[in-house]
Design a protein around this motif. Structure first.
Motif, PDB file in Angstrom:
ATOM      1  N   LEU A  46       0.864  34.310  24.911  1.00  0.00           N
ATOM      2  CA  LEU A  46       0.679  34.034  26.339  1.00  0.00           C
ATOM      3  C   LEU A  46       0.540  32.550  26.620  1.00  0.00           C
ATOM      4  O   LEU A  46       0.669  32.127  27.764  1.00  0.00           O
ATOM      5  N   GLY A  47       0.223  31.772  25.604  1.00  0.00           N
ATOM      6  CA  GLY A  47       0.077  30.335  25.789  1.00  0.00           C
ATOM      7  C   GLY A  47      -1.381  29.922  25.676  1.00  0.00           C
ATOM      8  O   GLY A  47      -2.295  30.708  25.874  1.00  0.00           O
ATOM      9  N   THR A  48      -1.584  28.652  25.389  1.00  0.00           N
ATOM     10  CA  THR A  48      -2.922  28.134  25.145  1.00  0.00           C
ATOM     11  C   THR A  48      -3.809  28.218  26.375  1.00  0.00           C
ATOM     12  O   THR A  48      -4.965  28.628  26.286  1.00  0.00           O
ATOM     13  N   VAL A  49      -3.289  27.843  27.528  1.00  0.00           N
ATOM     14  CA  VAL A  49      -4.106  27.838  28.745  1.00  0.00           C
ATOM     15  C   VAL A  49      -4.524  29.268  29.108  1.00  0.00           C
ATOM     16  O   VAL A  49      -5.695  29.531  29.389  1.00  0.00           O
ATOM     17  N   ILE A  50      -3.571  30.194  29.082  1.00  0.00           N
ATOM     18  CA  ILE A  50      -3.890  31.585  29.402  1.00  0.00           C
ATOM     19  C   ILE A  50      -4.862  32.143  28.373  1.00  0.00           C
ATOM     20  O   ILE A  50      -5.814  32.853  28.716  1.00  0.00           O
ATOM     21  N   ASN A  51      -4.655  31.806  27.104  1.00  0.00           N
ATOM     22  CA  ASN A  51      -5.545  32.266  26.047  1.00  0.00           C
ATOM     23  C   ASN A  51      -6.966  31.764  26.291  1.00  0.00           C
ATOM     24  O   ASN A  51      -7.930  32.519  26.178  1.00  0.00           O
ATOM     25  N   ASP A  52      -7.110  30.495  26.643  1.00  0.00           N
ATOM     26  CA  ASP A  52      -8.433  29.933  26.925  1.00  0.00           C
ATOM     27  C   ASP A  52      -9.077  30.614  28.130  1.00  0.00           C
ATOM     28  O   ASP A  52     -10.283  30.870  28.140  1.00  0.00           O
ATOM     29  N   ILE A  53      -8.291  30.913  29.146  1.00  0.00           N
ATOM     30  CA  ILE A  53      -8.814  31.596  30.336  1.00  0.00           C
ATOM     31  C   ILE A  53      -9.297  32.997  29.972  1.00  0.00           C
ATOM     32  O   ILE A  53     -10.362  33.433  30.418  1.00  0.00           O
ATOM     33  N   VAL A  54      -8.526  33.710  29.149  1.00  0.00           N
ATOM     34  CA  VAL A  54      -8.919  35.058  28.730  1.00  0.00           C
ATOM     35  C   VAL A  54     -10.225  35.016  27.941  1.00  0.00           C
ATOM     36  O   VAL A  54     -11.137  35.816  28.182  1.00  0.00           O
ATOM     37  N   VAL A  55     -10.337  34.081  27.021  1.00  0.00           N
ATOM     38  CA  VAL A  55     -11.550  33.957  26.212  1.00  0.00           C
ATOM     39  C   VAL A  55     -12.746  33.618  27.104  1.00  0.00           C
ATOM     40  O   VAL A  55     -13.813  34.231  27.004  1.00  0.00           O
ATOM     41  N   PHE A  56     -12.579  32.648  27.999  1.00  0.00           N
ATOM     42  CA  PHE A  56     -13.674  32.256  28.887  1.00  0.00           C
ATOM     43  C   PHE A  56     -14.082  33.406  29.805  1.00  0.00           C
ATOM     44  O   PHE A  56     -15.271  33.661  30.013  1.00  0.00           O
ATOM     45  N   ALA A  57     -13.101  34.113  30.354  1.00  0.00           N
ATOM     46  CA  ALA A  57     -13.405  35.236  31.249  1.00  0.00           C
ATOM     47  C   ALA A  57     -14.174  36.321  30.495  1.00  0.00           C
ATOM     48  O   ALA A  57     -15.123  36.911  31.039  1.00  0.00           O
ATOM     49  N   GLY A  58     -13.796  36.595  29.270  1.00  0.00           N
ATOM     50  CA  GLY A  58     -14.504  37.588  28.473  1.00  0.00           C
ATOM     51  C   GLY A  58     -15.939  37.184  28.196  1.00  0.00           C
ATOM     52  O   GLY A  58     -16.864  37.991  28.331  1.00  0.00           O
ATOM     53  N   LEU A  59     -16.144  35.931  27.837  1.00  0.00           N
ATOM     54  CA  LEU A  59     -17.504  35.451  27.582  1.00  0.00           C
ATOM     55  C   LEU A  59     -18.337  35.447  28.854  1.00  0.00           C
ATOM     56  O   LEU A  59     -19.496  35.868  28.852  1.00  0.00           O
ATOM     57  N   ALA A  60     -17.756  34.971  29.950  1.00  0.00           N
ATOM     58  CA  ALA A  60     -18.485  34.894  31.220  1.00  0.00           C
ATOM     59  C   ALA A  60     -18.844  36.287  31.733  1.00  0.00           C
ATOM     60  O   ALA A  60     -19.969  36.513  32.206  1.00  0.00           O
ATOM     61  N   ALA A  61     -17.923  37.221  31.644  1.00  0.00           N
ATOM     62  CA  ALA A  61     -18.186  38.583  32.127  1.00  0.00           C
ATOM     63  C   ALA A  61     -19.285  39.253  31.310  1.00  0.00           C
ATOM     64  O   ALA A  61     -20.155  39.933  31.866  1.00  0.00           O
ATOM     65  N   THR A  62     -19.275  39.054  30.010  1.00  0.00           N
ATOM     66  CA  THR A  62     -20.295  39.635  29.151  1.00  0.00           C
ATOM     67  C   THR A  62     -21.674  39.058  29.465  1.00  0.00           C
ATOM     68  O   THR A  62     -22.653  39.787  29.604  1.00  0.00           O
ATOM     69  N   ALA A  63     -21.747  37.743  29.587  1.00  0.00           N
ATOM     70  CA  ALA A  63     -23.031  37.103  29.897  1.00  0.00           C
ATOM     71  C   ALA A  63     -23.538  37.528  31.276  1.00  0.00           C
ATOM     72  O   ALA A  63     -24.716  37.848  31.442  1.00  0.00           O
ATOM     73  N   TYR A  64     -22.645  37.553  32.267  1.00  0.00           N
ATOM     74  CA  TYR A  64     -23.039  37.934  33.624  1.00  0.00           C
ATOM     75  C   TYR A  64     -23.550  39.377  33.665  1.00  0.00           C
ATOM     76  O   TYR A  64     -24.590  39.661  34.249  1.00  0.00           O
ATOM     77  N   ALA A  65     -22.840  40.291  33.028  1.00  0.00           N
ATOM     78  CA  ALA A  65     -23.247  41.695  33.023  1.00  0.00           C
ATOM     79  C   ALA A  65     -24.587  41.876  32.321  1.00  0.00           C
ATOM     80  O   ALA A  65     -25.437  42.650  32.776  1.00  0.00           O
ATOM     81  N   SER A  66     -24.803  41.168  31.240  1.00  0.00           N
ATOM     82  CA  SER A  66     -26.067  41.272  30.517  1.00  0.00           C
ATOM     83  C   SER A  66     -27.231  40.762  31.356  1.00  0.00           C
ATOM     84  O   SER A  66     -28.272  41.410  31.458  1.00  0.00           O
ATOM     85  N   ILE A  67     -27.049  39.610  31.967  1.00  0.00           N
ATOM     86  CA  ILE A  67     -28.111  39.027  32.795  1.00  0.00           C
ATOM     87  C   ILE A  67     -28.415  39.918  33.986  1.00  0.00           C
ATOM     88  O   ILE A  67     -29.570  40.204  34.296  1.00  0.00           O
ATOM     89  N   ARG A  68     -27.385  40.392  34.665  1.00  0.00           N
ATOM     90  CA  ARG A  68     -27.593  41.267  35.826  1.00  0.00           C
ATOM     91  C   ARG A  68     -28.289  42.563  35.425  1.00  0.00           C
ATOM     92  O   ARG A  68     -29.158  43.059  36.141  1.00  0.00           O
ATOM     93  N   GLY A  69     -27.932  43.115  34.280  1.00  0.00           N
ATOM     94  CA  GLY A  69     -28.550  44.353  33.824  1.00  0.00           C
ATOM     95  C   GLY A  69     -30.028  44.185  33.536  1.00  0.00           C
ATOM     96  O   GLY A  69     -30.850  45.004  33.944  1.00  0.00           O
ATOM     97  N   VAL A  70     -30.380  43.107  32.853  1.00  0.00           N
ATOM     98  CA  VAL A  70     -31.783  42.878  32.521  1.00  0.00           C
ATOM     99  C   VAL A  70     -32.591  42.547  33.780  1.00  0.00           C
ATOM    100  O   VAL A  70     -33.696  43.049  33.964  1.00  0.00           O
ATOM    101  N   VAL A  71     -32.039  41.733  34.678  1.00  0.00           N
ATOM    102  CA  VAL A  71     -32.754  41.386  35.908  1.00  0.00           C
ATOM    103  C   VAL A  71     -32.954  42.622  36.782  1.00  0.00           C
ATOM    104  O   VAL A  71     -34.028  42.838  37.346  1.00  0.00           O
ATOM    105  N   SER A  72     -31.933  43.460  36.885  1.00  0.00           N
ATOM    106  CA  SER A  72     -32.056  44.647  37.742  1.00  0.00           C
ATOM    107  C   SER A  72     -33.029  45.663  37.184  1.00  0.00           C
ATOM    108  O   SER A  72     -33.559  46.489  37.920  1.00  0.00           O
ATOM    109  N   SER A  73     -33.309  45.607  35.887  1.00  0.00           N
ATOM    110  CA  SER A  73     -34.255  46.552  35.311  1.00  0.00           C
ATOM    111  C   SER A  73     -35.678  45.998  35.268  1.00  0.00           C
ATOM    112  O   SER A  73     -36.578  46.662  34.781  1.00  0.00           O
TER     113      SER A  73
END
Length: 119
Positions: A46-73
């Motif tokens: 897919l290319g370096t830029v798209i690859n970096d975006i995919v990796v960043f989106a995966g990391l950001a989504a995981t961190a966001y979901a974890s933080i939201r889950g713990v805060v909501s509980s």
């Protein structure tokens, strides 16, 4: 520092389960003959830029979901959830307290059972 509540521990356990499930899915794909190298090659194509975006989106989504889950509980998050529920009526009381009336019988039964269990 305040120790986590039981709800927060349960939330963390659910996220640990999701992580373990992902690992099992990866191993399952490998058992079916789809290697991790094939997946990496497809992402790299897919290319370096798209690859970096995919990796960043995966990391950001995981961190966001974890933080939201713990805060909501947290206790504050659970109280806000009760207040936002259409099946509850919250009336302010003196001294910063509140009286909660639950109009859904099943929800009221579950709340009483949880309260009795923690007492």
């Amino acid at each position: 520092m305040q120790l986590p509540t039981q709800a927060q521990v349960n939330t963390a356990g659910r996220y640990a389960g999701a992580i373990a499930g992902t690992a099992f899915a990866i191993f399952g794909l490998q058992a079916k003959g789809i290697s991790l190298d094939q997946v990496k090659a497809m992402i790299a194509a897919l290319g370096t830029v798209i690859n970096d975006i995919v990796v960043f989106a995966g990391l950001a989504a995981t961190a966001y979901a974890s933080i939201r889950g713990v805060v909501s509980s947290s206790p504050t998050g659970q109280a806000a959830s009760i207040g936002a529920n259409a099946s509850t009526v919250v009336q302010p009381a003196p001294g910063g307290a509140a009286t909660v009336t639950i109009t859904d019988p099943a929800m009221a039964s579950a709340a009483l059972a949880a309260q009795n269990k923690s007492a």
